[in-house]
Design an enzyme around this catalytic site. Sequence first.
Site, PDB file in Angstrom:
ATOM      1  N   PRO A 155       0.811  -1.217   0.000  1.00  0.00           N
ATOM      2  CA  PRO A 155       0.000   0.000   0.000  1.00  0.00           C
ATOM      3  C   PRO A 155       0.847   1.271   0.000  1.00  0.00           C
ATOM      4  CG  PRO A 155      -0.040  -1.007   2.170  1.00  0.00           C
ATOM      5  CD  PRO A 155       0.645  -1.976   1.254  1.00  0.00           C
ATOM      6  N   TYR A 156       2.002   1.203   0.646  1.00  0.00           N
ATOM      7  CA  TYR A 156       2.934   2.337   0.662  1.00  0.00           C
ATOM      8  C   TYR A 156       3.432   2.636  -0.745  1.00  0.00           C
ATOM      9  CZ  TYR A 156       7.370   4.737   1.913  1.00  0.00           C
ATOM     10  OH  TYR A 156       8.418   5.614   2.033  1.00  0.00           O
ATOM     11  N   VAL A 157       3.831   1.597  -1.462  1.00  0.00           N
ATOM     12  CA  VAL A 157       4.316   1.771  -2.825  1.00  0.00           C
ATOM     13  C   VAL A 157       3.211   2.310  -3.728  1.00  0.00           C
ATOM     14  CG1 VAL A 157       5.136   0.522  -4.862  1.00  0.00           C
ATOM     15  CG2 VAL A 157       6.153   0.067  -2.629  1.00  0.00           C
TER      16      VAL A 157
END
Length: 258
Positions: A155-157
Site C-alpha cells: 500500500p505504501y508503494v
Amino acid sequence: MGLLDDKVVLVNGGSQGVGAAIARAAVREGAVVAVTGRRAGPGEALVDELTAAGGKALYVQADLSDAEQAKASVARAVETYGRVDCLVNSAGLTSRGTLLDTTPELFDQHIGINLKGPFFAMQAAVADMVGREAPGTIVNIITSSAHGGQPFLAPYVAAKAGLIGLTRNAAHAHRWDRVRINGLNIGWTATEGEDATQKTFHGAGDDWREEAAAKLPMGKLGQPDEIADFVVFLLSDRSGVVTGSVIDWDQNVLGGLD
C-alpha cells in the site's frame, strides 16, 4: 546570504525525522518556517529549538490524511506569515502490508497520508502562489521503493507511486505560473520513525542501524541532514529552472545488477 533568505517555508510532516531536518536547514538558510505534525510534543519542541537558535518558526497541529486539515496547514501559514513561498510534503506512513493481507482500512491510511495529504496541501499552496502571481517551489519526499519496492510495502508503494505521477502532472500544469515542483525518491534513512518501524515490524534490536549500514555500499544509512541540504537546494533559486524531476536520492542504482 542564505539560499532561502526571506522565504516562507511550510514543511508538512516536519516535526521529526527528515521533515525536522528540512525545517532546521531552511531556518539556517534564512527562511521562516511552519511545521505540521499530528503530535504536539515533538512539533512544539522543534519550534522551541529553532526559535532559541534565533529562527522564526510556527507549529501547526494537523492530521494530513484529512484533506481539510492539509489545506488548513497552508491557510495557517498564510495567515501568520502572509504567504507560502515553498512547500515540502515530508509526512509518510510506512506501516507494513502485502498485496494479500492489506485491509481496505490500511490501504486508505496510506493513501491519506502519502497521497491525499500532499495533493490538497499542494492545491492550497499553488492557489496562494498563483493568486499572488508569484513564483514558488514544492518538493515532495517520496521513496525509492516507488519503483517497485518490497512485497511488504504494497500500500505504501501504491500511494507513493501515485505521488510521483502527481508531482509530474502538477509541475507540467503550473510551469507557466513559475511554480516549480520536484520530488525526491529517498532510500533507507536513519530516522526515529524508521527505528520504530524496524523494531515493531521486524523485531530489530538497538544495533539494527549498524547491521544495516554494514550491508550498504556507502557503509551508512541515508542521513536526514544530508537529505535536508538537497531539499533546500531544490527549493532555492540555485536549482534554476528544474521542475517535474523526481530524483533518486539513494546508494542503490535503479536497474543495476550484480
